[in-house]
Design a protein around this motif. Sequence first.
Motif: not given
Length: 82
Positions: A41-48
């Motif tokens: 998902g985009p939010a997890a990708a952004w955080a990572m």
Amino acid sequence: MADHEQERAAASAAAAQLVTHAGEGFDRVVEEAGRLAGQYGPAAAWAMLTSRYTTEFECITPNQQRAVEMLIAAALRAAESA
């Protein structure tokens, strides 16, 4: 209001510097962003990715950290539109 504009301008300048530093590596970031967004998902990708590149570029100031956030957001948008 002026402080906010100054912070935004400084973050934009730092982002431009990071993109220049990354050079053609931005395509790699876009590919990685797309892969991670599809998987987690985009939010997890952004955080990572934000965490990874903040560490990789040794960002210690808020402006540098904001620049990385902007770079990753741009990569996610580019991956989404690809």
